[in-house]
Design an enzyme around this catalytic site. Structure first.
Site, short mmCIF file in Angstrom:
data_model
loop_
_atom_site.label_atom_id
_atom_site.label_comp_id
_atom_site.label_asym_id
_atom_site.label_seq_id
_atom_site.Cartn_x
_atom_site.Cartn_y
_atom_site.Cartn_z
N LYS A 198 39.48 47.32 43.66
CA LYS A 198 40.94 47.30 43.50
C LYS A 198 41.30 46.78 42.13
O LYS A 198 41.20 45.59 41.86
CB LYS A 198 41.62 46.44 44.56
N GLU A 273 35.83 33.99 40.11
CA GLU A 273 35.96 33.65 38.69
C GLU A 273 37.45 33.42 38.46
O GLU A 273 38.23 34.38 38.47
CB GLU A 273 35.41 34.79 37.84
N CYS A 307 40.81 34.07 30.77
CA CYS A 307 40.57 32.89 31.60
C CYS A 307 39.84 31.83 30.78
O CYS A 307 39.86 30.66 31.11
CB CYS A 307 39.78 33.27 32.84
N GLU A 404 47.68 26.31 33.41
CA GLU A 404 47.17 27.47 32.68
C GLU A 404 48.37 28.32 32.27
O GLU A 404 49.18 28.70 33.12
CB GLU A 404 46.23 28.28 33.58
P1 ADP Z 1 46.91 37.14 37.51
O1 ADP Z 1 47.52 35.79 37.57
O2 ADP Z 1 45.89 37.32 36.45
O3 ADP Z 1 47.87 38.28 37.68
P2 ADP Z 1 46.20 37.38 40.24
O4 ADP Z 1 45.28 36.41 40.85
O5 ADP Z 1 47.62 37.38 40.63
O6 ADP Z 1 45.97 37.18 38.71
O7 ADP Z 1 45.67 38.87 40.41
C1 ADP Z 1 44.32 39.23 40.27
C2 ADP Z 1 44.02 40.33 41.26
O8 ADP Z 1 44.22 39.83 42.57
C3 ADP Z 1 44.91 41.57 41.15
O9 ADP Z 1 44.13 42.72 41.40
C4 ADP Z 1 45.93 41.33 42.25
O10 ADP Z 1 46.50 42.52 42.74
C5 ADP Z 1 45.07 40.68 43.30
N1 ADP Z 1 45.83 39.90 44.29
C6 ADP Z 1 47.02 39.27 44.15
N2 ADP Z 1 47.41 38.67 45.29
C7 ADP Z 1 46.43 38.91 46.20
C8 ADP Z 1 46.23 38.56 47.58
N3 ADP Z 1 47.11 37.82 48.23
N4 ADP Z 1 45.09 38.97 48.18
C9 ADP Z 1 44.17 39.69 47.51
N5 ADP Z 1 44.31 40.08 46.22
C10 ADP Z 1 45.42 39.70 45.57
#
Ligand code: ADP
Length: 501
Positions: A198, A273, A307, A404
């Site tokens: 994904k 990570e 990161c 961050e």
């Molecule tokens: P960032 O802060 O870098 O946007 P996120 O942690 O929000 O990082 O997103 C990283 C990935 O995790 C993306 O592919 C996002 O769609 C996915 N993501 C966000 N929320 C969820 C969730 N509740 N469960 C699983 N994946 C998620």
């Protein structure tokens, strides 16, 4: 800001971008989302839509998992390790041949400068497929001389076999769209697994295009399924899916925590990570020109959306004033604009939400009394640009020193002694990377020893390689990507006993 006329995109990319909807890739075929829903992905340099993308959710993840499960038993599972190597090398060759087009695609979808995409994201992605392309024939087990106390004198042959874990779910972020996909897919495939990938909703395109390239290289249908969609729907469905054996995640610590909780349902294995607030420590005896470059690479590479950003720069007091002035001066001269222009060194942030989040933290920095030395505002006009921002005399308890930021915002702090700076550097919930700059080799190694981080750079910053481990300690996550460590992530050890009596 520069608005020079931009180069035309690669003909292959033009063709790809002309598609009406970028569909999910399930079982080797482009398909609409079961719900029929789509979402738009936007070019952050202009704010204009780049394409419509099928919005996968739980039903599509189900279909992708079924395809991945079937593919484990199909031609993929039957391929010899040498055949898998050939396929992975073909992936590397095809990707290398299309590097220009893929670099342009990530620049359009993410905003990153094309010169970074071409010198970093693309060659590293190719290198990952080459490096892991060599692994399938080298994933071996071992034999152990065993002693069984309740069967004196008995002889056994005991050996181990490393097997694929099964179906892996990979949830990746938007900061290095293709590179994060390559970093997961290369070892996952080298170990013989199948995968549901994904990509982030902000940058789904290069992962979809890579999925098609993998098919062309000979990866059988169903081995790699790409399901773009939103985090709380598609991402959450992967995290809790009972048919997924392992999840590998890169993203925020907050979401990582949700995924760990969701993974408990079927005890799936997880590697994480996560975020960072990394210290970059400059001693007064360092090569100051190199250190200034290191501060820049640390915080402004990829608009600070890494990161591993060196967001807390500690400078030994005798060197502080001069280095701070040099950093502020250079920050003001960074060429910012549409990343497709090869002269551009800094692009926009990935989205309006991200830009606004970073701006609100900058405002917090100002209101809590940090000294603004450069930048501190959005760039006027279209796109989600923010000026490279430098704060001096930051106090350790200010919000910008703790949270961050994930943007081009650096905090500079003076320090007076080794013990003091190590304590302050370690006093964070995160522990991804750290860096030390000094000509004193003993001081450097002693500091490396005491810094609580998964990666320590000495007199350099932002160096990575397919063969070198990557990952953090504390709330920056666990498990290591890259190198031989990822082979452990994506295999499971079976112990076999043979009675020789
Ligand atoms: P960032 O802060 O870098 O946007 P996120 O942690 O929000 O990082 O997103 C990283 C990935 O995790 C993306 O592919 C996002 O769609 C996915 N993501 C966000 N929320 C969820 C969730 N509740 N469960 C699983 N994946 C998620």
């Amino acid at each position: 800001m520069t608005t020079a006329s931009l180069p035309d995109v690669h003909p292959l990319l033009k063709e790809f971008l002309a598609r009406k909807v970028h569909k999910l890739l399930i079982d080797g075929k482009p398909v609409d989302a079961a719900s029929g829903k789509t979402f738009e992905t936007v070019n952050p340099a202009t704010g204009e839509a780049l394409g419509a993308v099928a919005a996968g959710d739980a039903a599509d993840v189900d279909a992708a998992v079924a395809a991945a499960r079937k593919a484990l038993e199909g031609p993929w599972g039957k391929m010899t390790p040498a055949e898998r190597e050939k396929v992975l090398h073909k992936v590397a060759d095809l990707l290398e041949a299309r590097a220009e087009a893929f670099a342009q695609l990530d620049t359009l979808d993410n905003g990153k400068p094309i010169r970074e995409a071409k010198s970093g994201d693309l060659p590293l992605s190719v290198a990952l497929f080459r490096y892991y392309g060599g692994w399938p024939t080298k994933i071996t087990g071992d034999t152990t001389p065993v002693s069984v106390p309740y069967y004196p004198g008995a002889k056994f042959l005991q050996y181990t076999v490393r097997e694929p874990i099964g179906v892996v779910g990979a949830i990746i972020p938007w900061n290095f769209p293709l590179l994060m996909a390559a970093e997961r897919l290369a070892p996952i495939l080298a170990c013989g697994n199948t995968v549901v990938l994904k990509p982030a909703e902000q940058t789904p395109l290069s992962a979809l295009w890579l999925g098609e390239l993998l098919l062309e290289a000979g990866v059988p249908a169903g081995v790699v399924n790409v399901v773009p969609g939103l985090g709380p729907t598609a991402g959450a469905a992967i995290a809790k899916h009972m048919g997924i054996d392992k999840v590998t995640f890169t993203g925020s610590t907050e979401v990582g925590r949700e995924i760990v909780k969701a993974s408990a349902g079927n005890m799936k294995r997880v590697t994480m990570e996560l975020g960072g607030k990394s210290p970059n420590i400059i001693f007064a005896d360092a090569d100051m020109e190199a250190a200034a470059r290191g501060i820049f690479a640390g915080i402004f590479y990829n608009q600070g959306q890494t990161c591993s950003a060196g967001s807390r720069v500690f400078i030994e007091r005798p060197a502080y004033d001069k280095l701070v002035a040099a950093v502020a001066d250079r920050a003001g001269k960074i060429k910012q604009g549409n990343g497709l222009d090869p002269k551009i060194a800094m692009g926009p942030l990935v989205s309006k939400e991200q830009r606004d989040r970073v701006l609100s933290l900058v405002e917090k920095g100002k209101s809590e009394g940090a000294k603004l030395l450069a930048g501190g505002a959005a760039q006027p006009g279209a796109g989600w640009f923010i000026q490279p921002t430098v704060f001096g005399d930051v106090k350790d308890d200010m919000t910008i020193a703790r949270e961050e930021i994930f943007g081009p915002v650096v905090c500079l702090f003076p320090f007076d002694s080794v013990d003091e700076v190590i304590d302050r550097a370690n006093s964070t919930d995160y522990g991804l990377v750290a860096a030390v700059w000094t000509k004193d080799i003993k001081k450097a190694h002693l500091a490396a020893n005491r810094l609580k981080a998964g990666v320590v750079w000495i007199n350099c910053y932002q160096f990575v390689d397919a063969a070198a481990p990557w990952g953090g300690v504390k709330q920056s996550g666990y498990g290591r990507e890259k190198g031989p460590y990822a082979i452990e992530n994506y295999t499971s050890v079976k112990s076999v006993w043979v009675d020789l009596n």
